[in-house]
Design an enzyme around this catalytic site. Sequence first.
Site, PDB file in Angstrom:
ATOM      1  N   SER A  90       0.814  -1.226   0.000  1.00  0.00           N
ATOM      2  CA  SER A  90       0.000   0.000   0.000  1.00  0.00           C
ATOM      3  C   SER A  90       0.844   1.271   0.000  1.00  0.00           C
ATOM      4  O   SER A  90       0.298   2.361   0.145  1.00  0.00           O
ATOM      5  CB  SER A  90      -0.899  -0.011   1.240  1.00  0.00           C
ATOM      6  OG  SER A  90      -0.122  -0.306   2.390  1.00  0.00           O
ATOM      7  N   THR A 192      -2.139   3.541   4.117  1.00  0.00           N
ATOM      8  CA  THR A 192      -1.171   4.645   4.230  1.00  0.00           C
ATOM      9  C   THR A 192      -0.261   4.493   5.447  1.00  0.00           C
ATOM     10  O   THR A 192      -0.725   4.094   6.507  1.00  0.00           O
ATOM     11  CB  THR A 192      -1.951   5.970   4.451  1.00  0.00           C
ATOM     12  OG1 THR A 192      -2.982   6.041   3.501  1.00  0.00           O
ATOM     13  CG2 THR A 192      -1.045   7.172   4.376  1.00  0.00           C
ATOM     14  N   THR A 210       1.620   6.940   0.434  1.00  0.00           N
ATOM     15  CA  THR A 210       0.820   5.772   0.073  1.00  0.00           C
ATOM     16  C   THR A 210       0.764   5.578  -1.442  1.00  0.00           C
ATOM     17  O   THR A 210       0.964   6.535  -2.194  1.00  0.00           O
ATOM     18  CB  THR A 210      -0.629   5.922   0.599  1.00  0.00           C
ATOM     19  OG1 THR A 210      -1.352   4.726   0.367  1.00  0.00           O
ATOM     20  CG2 THR A 210      -1.361   7.064  -0.068  1.00  0.00           C
ATOM     21  N   ARG A 220      -7.102   8.718  -9.801  1.00  0.00           N
ATOM     22  CA  ARG A 220      -7.701   8.903  -8.468  1.00  0.00           C
ATOM     23  C   ARG A 220      -6.630   9.366  -7.461  1.00  0.00           C
ATOM     24  O   ARG A 220      -5.528   8.837  -7.408  1.00  0.00           O
ATOM     25  CB  ARG A 220      -8.318   7.587  -7.998  1.00  0.00           C
ATOM     26  CG  ARG A 220      -8.997   7.643  -6.623  1.00  0.00           C
ATOM     27  CD  ARG A 220      -8.093   7.184  -5.512  1.00  0.00           C
ATOM     28  NE  ARG A 220      -8.803   6.997  -4.245  1.00  0.00           N
ATOM     29  CZ  ARG A 220      -8.207   6.772  -3.086  1.00  0.00           C
ATOM     30  NH1 ARG A 220      -6.900   6.689  -3.021  1.00  0.00           N
ATOM     31  NH2 ARG A 220      -8.924   6.601  -1.995  1.00  0.00           N
ATOM     32  N   THR A 243      -5.924   7.209   8.083  1.00  0.00           N
ATOM     33  CA  THR A 243      -5.724   6.029   7.256  1.00  0.00           C
ATOM     34  C   THR A 243      -7.110   5.511   6.883  1.00  0.00           C
ATOM     35  O   THR A 243      -8.097   5.852   7.531  1.00  0.00           O
ATOM     36  CB  THR A 243      -4.909   4.962   8.007  1.00  0.00           C
ATOM     37  OG1 THR A 243      -4.691   3.851   7.143  1.00  0.00           O
ATOM     38  CG2 THR A 243      -5.617   4.479   9.260  1.00  0.00           C
ATOM     39  N   GLY A 244      -7.185   4.718   5.844  1.00  0.00           N
ATOM     40  CA  GLY A 244      -8.475   4.175   5.455  1.00  0.00           C
ATOM     41  C   GLY A 244      -8.952   4.739   4.133  1.00  0.00           C
ATOM     42  O   GLY A 244      -8.154   5.219   3.323  1.00  0.00           O
TER      43      GLY A 244
HETATM   44  N1  GLY Z   1      -5.929   6.532   2.698  1.00  0.00           N
HETATM   45  C1  GLY Z   1      -5.311   6.261   1.477  1.00  0.00           C
HETATM   46  C2  GLY Z   1      -6.154   6.443   0.313  1.00  0.00           C
HETATM   47  O1  GLY Z   1      -7.374   6.386   0.387  1.00  0.00           O
HETATM   48  O2  GLY Z   1      -5.607   6.649  -0.749  1.00  0.00           O
END
Ligand code: GLY
Length: 338
Positions: A90, A192, A210, A220, A243-244
Amino acid sequence: MSNRRDFIKKTTLGTIGLGTFIVANGMNKAEAPFSSVEVKVKKKPLIISTWNHGLPANAETWKQLKAGKPTLDAIEAGMKIPEADPNVRSVGYGGYPDREGKVTLDACIMDHNSNCGSVSFLEGIMHPISVAKRVLENTPHVMLSGEGALQFALSEGFKVENLLTPEAEKDWKKWLEESKYKPVINIENHDTISMLVIDADGNLSGGCTTSGAAWKMHGRVGDSPIIGAGLFLDNEVGAAAATGLGEAVIRTAGSAMVVELMRQGKSPFEACKEITERIYEKHKNHRDMEYLQVGFIALNNKGEHGAYSLRSGFNYAICDEEKGNRMEDAKFKMTWDK
Ligand code: GLY
């Protein structure tokens, strides 16, 4: 870069020695009324980072801080560890690609004077955190994106590398068989790395890096490079990072809101919990709810820290002088529906 407040802090530290500082009702000694009761607050460097990959990152940042390196250099050095780790799916090298098989990276860094640097949708550069730091240091801007970020990186001497490892490519090809977009952001895929630091001067800084959500649409950008969403700090108050699922964090200005709640007197834990619950309320009838995970870490300017996540599985790494470098499970609102 220095301002009057830095000067006051350094002057105060100079008179009382490194390791402790004196506050009265949240003010430092130089600003407090003469008759105030003085409260000693232990002051040590402290680092917190998201997920298991925070542990080796913390270790490197700690080493750099102890060697007297500037805090942003120490953060950069720490975050380069998971960025270069092919087993972290990630972040950086080895990160999962988008739907087109391209690894695109987001990162940001912020110092105690609110200087920020950020890159988004950057391809082919192993260390986006370093490019974000150069944006902070060498440009008049906060954020560079895509082709422009790449051109800037090349002008700064960074080299293009293939970041798609054979293992990540294999998983992407397997995903292509069904091409179902259902992100699961949990301990299995780490998400992340966000790091927050209070340094020996009591100043706050932070960073995020990330490769974003696996199998995302090309182009994106998540929350991680967005100051106020993936990362925010105010040196007068505290710092927070997320994070998430980035979309949910962007919709709610997550990290900025955690800092604002700490400004209103909430502890880092209480602030993380309240914003996570706000995100839940805003998303409970949303199409994203099925796979929604968000988590926050926060650190206030007294060195207190906390974390909270919507679903189970989130943990964070904490490093300080007293207890060393260790993991702690975040409290959470709910478990995953399997
Ligand atoms: N939290 C990382 C992302 O959604 O890209």
